[in-house]
Design a protein around this motif. Sequence first.
Motif, PDB file in Angstrom:
ATOM      1  N   VAL A  59       0.844  -1.193   0.000  1.00 15.43           N
ATOM      2  CA  VAL A  59       0.000   0.000   0.000  1.00 15.43           C
ATOM      3  C   VAL A  59       0.883   1.249   0.000  1.00 15.43           C
ATOM      4  O   VAL A  59       1.583   1.524   0.981  1.00 15.43           O
ATOM      5  N   GLY A  60       0.852   1.990  -1.092  1.00 10.95           N
ATOM      6  CA  GLY A  60       1.597   3.249  -1.162  1.00 10.95           C
ATOM      7  C   GLY A  60       3.093   3.065  -0.972  1.00 10.95           C
ATOM      8  O   GLY A  60       3.744   3.889  -0.320  1.00 10.95           O
ATOM      9  N   GLU A  67      -3.974  -8.634  -7.805  1.00  8.56           N
ATOM     10  CA  GLU A  67      -4.879  -7.488  -7.930  1.00  8.56           C
ATOM     11  C   GLU A  67      -4.146  -6.165  -7.773  1.00  8.56           C
ATOM     12  O   GLU A  67      -3.254  -6.026  -6.917  1.00  8.56           O
ATOM     13  N   ILE A  68      -4.538  -5.190  -8.588  1.00  3.59           N
ATOM     14  CA  ILE A  68      -4.216  -3.781  -8.361  1.00  3.59           C
ATOM     15  C   ILE A  68      -5.547  -3.070  -8.155  1.00  3.59           C
ATOM     16  O   ILE A  68      -6.380  -3.028  -9.051  1.00  3.59           O
ATOM     17  N   GLY A  69      -5.784  -2.521  -6.975  1.00  5.92           N
ATOM     18  CA  GLY A  69      -7.052  -1.877  -6.654  1.00  5.92           C
ATOM     19  C   GLY A  69      -7.681  -2.516  -5.422  1.00  5.92           C
ATOM     20  O   GLY A  69      -7.067  -3.357  -4.795  1.00  5.92           O
ATOM     21  N   TYR A  70      -8.907  -2.206  -5.079  1.00 10.42           N
ATOM     22  CA  TYR A  70      -9.701  -1.111  -5.605  1.00 10.42           C
ATOM     23  C   TYR A  70      -9.151   0.242  -5.096  1.00 10.42           C
ATOM     24  O   TYR A  70      -9.110   1.219  -5.815  1.00 10.42           O
ATOM     25  N   LYS A  93      -2.224  -1.333  -3.534  1.00 15.18           N
ATOM     26  CA  LYS A  93      -3.185  -0.273  -3.249  1.00 15.18           C
ATOM     27  C   LYS A  93      -2.460   1.022  -2.891  1.00 15.18           C
ATOM     28  O   LYS A  93      -1.233   1.051  -2.699  1.00 15.18           O
ATOM     29  N   ALA A  94      -3.243   2.080  -2.744  1.00 15.32           N
ATOM     30  CA  ALA A  94      -2.831   3.317  -2.088  1.00 15.32           C
ATOM     31  C   ALA A  94      -4.044   3.756  -1.286  1.00 15.32           C
ATOM     32  O   ALA A  94      -5.056   4.158  -1.867  1.00 15.32           O
ATOM     33  N   ALA A  95      -3.964   3.647   0.045  1.00  7.55           N
ATOM     34  CA  ALA A  95      -5.168   3.807   0.867  1.00  7.55           C
ATOM     35  C   ALA A  95      -4.790   4.208   2.280  1.00  7.55           C
ATOM     36  O   ALA A  95      -3.611   4.211   2.659  1.00  7.55           O
ATOM     37  N   SER A  96      -5.801   4.530   3.070  1.00  9.77           N
ATOM     38  CA  SER A  96      -5.574   4.953   4.454  1.00  9.77           C
ATOM     39  C   SER A  96      -5.391   3.800   5.418  1.00  9.77           C
ATOM     40  O   SER A  96      -5.131   4.013   6.599  1.00  9.77           O
ATOM     41  N   PRO A 146      -2.867   0.807   5.930  1.00 16.54           N
ATOM     42  CA  PRO A 146      -2.779   0.847   7.384  1.00 16.54           C
ATOM     43  C   PRO A 146      -2.631   2.225   8.002  1.00 16.54           C
ATOM     44  O   PRO A 146      -2.673   2.354   9.225  1.00 16.54           O
ATOM     45  N   ASP A 147      -2.455   3.287   7.179  1.00 19.27           N
ATOM     46  CA  ASP A 147      -2.220   4.617   7.724  1.00 19.27           C
ATOM     47  C   ASP A 147      -2.477   5.632   6.619  1.00 19.27           C
ATOM     48  O   ASP A 147      -2.208   5.343   5.442  1.00 19.27           O
ATOM     49  N   PRO A 148      -2.999   6.827   6.946  1.00 16.82           N
ATOM     50  CA  PRO A 148      -3.226   7.834   5.898  1.00 16.82           C
ATOM     51  C   PRO A 148      -1.983   8.172   5.085  1.00 16.82           C
ATOM     52  O   PRO A 148      -2.098   8.599   3.933  1.00 16.82           O
ATOM     53  N   ALA A 149      -0.791   7.958   5.639  1.00 18.43           N
ATOM     54  CA  ALA A 149       0.436   8.233   4.897  1.00 18.43           C
ATOM     55  C   ALA A 149       0.572   7.344   3.673  1.00 18.43           C
ATOM     56  O   ALA A 149       1.345   7.652   2.757  1.00 18.43           O
ATOM     57  N   ALA A 150      -0.167   6.249   3.622  1.00 15.84           N
ATOM     58  CA  ALA A 150      -0.053   5.300   2.511  1.00 15.84           C
ATOM     59  C   ALA A 150      -0.896   5.689   1.298  1.00 15.84           C
ATOM     60  O   ALA A 150      -0.948   4.941   0.318  1.00 15.84           O
ATOM     61  N   ASN A 151      -1.556   6.843   1.326  1.00 14.71           N
ATOM     62  CA  ASN A 151      -2.215   7.382   0.137  1.00 14.71           C
ATOM     63  C   ASN A 151      -1.154   8.063  -0.732  1.00 14.71           C
ATOM     64  O   ASN A 151      -1.124   9.287  -0.859  1.00 14.71           O
TER      65      ASN A 151
END
Length: 458
Positions: A247-248, A302-305, A269-272, A274-279
């Motif tokens: 993630v990120g 998988e890439i996503g969602y 992924k890029a998501a919150s 495990p942590d908002p920093a991973a966006n």
Amino acid sequence: MAVRYNPNPVRTQEPLCQVNTWDEVETSSLYTVECNGQAQTVYHTDSFDYVIPVVRDDSPLQVTVQVHKPFEEAVVRPAKAGILPKREGERLSLSLPRPQKLTLELDGDLKTPLYILCTHWAPKPEKVDHLFESGKIYNVGVLHVKAGETVYLEEGCMVFGCIDAFIADGIRILGNGVLNGCVWHPKEENGGKPMIRMVLCNHIQIQGITVVDGGQWHVLPGACQNVEIDDINIMSRVCTGDGIDIVGCEHVALRHSFIRASDDCVCIKAASHPDPAANRDVRDIRVEHCVLWNAEPGNAVEIGYEVRCDEVCDILFKDIDIVHCEYEGNQSGGVLTIHNADRPYIHDIVYEDIRIEDAQEKFIDIKVLDSKYSLDRKRGRVEKIYFKNIEILNGAFPVSIIRGFEMANEMSRPQDFYFDHVVILGQEMRSPNEMRMVVELAHNLHFGEQIYSARNPF
């Protein structure tokens, strides 16, 4: 001086229970295993049994499996291994030319397989900060690892809990023991914490361990760089039990590993979580020389969602055996999938030398879409996707989908897909029609010198 475990007194959540004796650890009543004449412990869950022979080199191995029930047929996967068991009654002999990660299935029953997960010995470093000794059981809750620390799980130990690292560069998680997450969730439900969560860490090494039965995502680097994961085993049995979610992150390599996941096996992924920093953007990811088993939910690769960043690029999936991709039935399950439900530009993704033995839902599923997981209000793009030497060996002929996105004020057209020696059930695919592929709002599908687009007849 090494400590046996380091439970942090400040926790946001406690495990539901503890496991204190070996009598409480389930072992198999179906299989007895020897490796080169040495008895092995075969662990049990309600979805699979598993054994972890630890080897010191690449010498040939003789594995014998005594099955404690009648059966008609035994199949060893992946097919690439070429292992044909010799049978005497209910006793099977497997001659391995080198250590490998294998699955043994009886009469096509996907709920009673044996995973034979040969794993190379990971030597103990001189400096160990968290030591878990062979033959012992530990309840650690959340083990918080600090910068520069090493966690070592000796062969034959079992650690109940999870590992957490936050802004901790240079950490290592090594050994041949088992990290078990069954204490974090009710038996038939998900819940609890990620089994290994790393946030904003640099220069991470994970080698040799087995991670089993977590209540959610198992190995989870978020906003990390320079992550090396080698020769590990991940097995989940409850829904949302992703194997590894990258993630990120940038510069991540996953190699020589086995993943059986009741959701996505490998997911980017890029998501919150495990942590908002991973966006943040994702670049330079390598997944190579792995064996995957995708159980009913989710996707194999998988890439996503959730991809809330500007760019996802330079991703390589190479030399992978997907022994099963089971039927999900929720419109998103598939073998090789990209679901761009947010804003990023996803490009330069390579799938190479991949063998698929059982694709029960979709083969390729690539979509730009607005979904229940979307937070960005703008759709991104998917371009320059390469499929090289991909083969479906057995089972039914699965459909594929490539679909773009169009609304009154917005349009995204996936384009530039390259198919080079894609073979399904012995036939090389030369067009979308031959692949039984639905193409909508997408352009430039290259099969050799032929180029197909949704606007042109196939």
